[in-house]
Write an enzyme that holds these catalytic residues in place. Structure first.
Site: not given
Length: 282
Positions: A12, A137
């Protein structure tokens, strides 16, 4: 034949990261924009019937039972009451301490993969809640859609940013998130963004000045990539990225920079390649 499944574990980027303040529990209130890359590790899972969870790939400096992959598998096994076990292998290409979510992504791929193989039938909300206990996350990887995140990064609103091609540079240093967040010079008073979608011009990363000061290799990568496009830091680093309108331009810049630096080219994606793969299995 034991049932096996191979799944991607994508990287990401944080397209922006603002730090609004420090909470009483020591964590920081954030606003950030997550987008996935069509680039990442590959994980293979094989069901075993003896309840044993075994990660066969060794990680330097990370004991087996301390690995987030193993922790994710054990938590899911305990909370679901499942008696099956799992063998896990990983083809690891994402760097540790790079700010591109390697460990969190691996944990989320493990949760989603085992939910499928063990036929638990858990929904995304339940998996994301378990994921949050492993790391801030993990939920965005469990949900698999680009998102504007608030809180410690767990309050997610799906968004649709542009999906450019990125050059990502990987300085050969591992940045400690705890070290950056405890730095006395870190900006901790950014004003919250209340407009959706996030207005252009809000793409800064509040961690960048601290990381660039502490890590000359990161500063060098930012300066070099900054000659071709706006160079940004993802998360607390160390990876540095910049967007390009097409693959040809990204490849051209990457070829120039990777003569002296490690890096790769990848397409931005608002739907994670893990979720595209799982969808194809239904």
């Amino acid at each position: 034949m034991r049932e096996r499944l191979t799944l991607p574990s994508p990287a990401k980027l944080n397209l922006m990261l603002h730090i609004l303040g420090r909470r009483a529990d020591g964590y920081h209130e954030l606003q950030t924009l997550f987008q996935f890359l069509d680039y990442g590790d590959e994980m293979t899972f094989a069901v075993r019937d003896d309840g044993v969870i075994q990660l066969h790939t060794e990680f330097a400096d990370v004991p087996h039972d301390s690995n987030l992959i193993v922790k994710a598998a054990k938590k899911l096994q305990q909370q679901s009451g499942c008696t099956l076990g799992i063998d896990i292998w990983i083809d690891k290409i994402l760097p540790m301490g790079g700010g591109i979510g390697g460990g969190s992504s691996n944990a989320a791929t493990t949760l989603l993969g085992l939910n499928h193989l063990w036929q638990l039938g858990w929904d995304e909300d339940r998996l994301a809640a378990l994921g949050l206990t492993l790391g801030a996350d993990v939920p965005v990887f469990v949900r698999g859609h680009a998102a504007f995140a608030e809180g410690v990064g767990e309050k997610l609103t799906p968004v649709e940013p542009e999906e450019p091609w990125y050059v990502v540079l990987v300085p050969q240093v591992s940045v400690s998130t705890a070290e950056i967040f405890s730095d006395p010079l870190l900006t901790r008073n950014s004003s919250p963004i209340k407009v959706r979608p996030v207005p252009k011009g809000n793409s800064r990363n509040d961690c960048l000045p601290v990381v660039a000061r502490r890590y000359p290799d990161v500063r060098n990568a930012l300066n070099l990539l900054g000659k071709f496009t706006e160079a940004k830091l993802t998360g607390t680093g160390s990876c540095v990225f910049g967007g390009f309108p097409n693959k040809a331009e990204a490849d051209k810049v990457s070829a120039l920079l990777t003569e002296t630096l490690t890096g790769f080219v990848a397409k931005g994606s608002n739907v994670s390649m893990l979720h595209r793969k799982l969808q194809s299995l239904l």
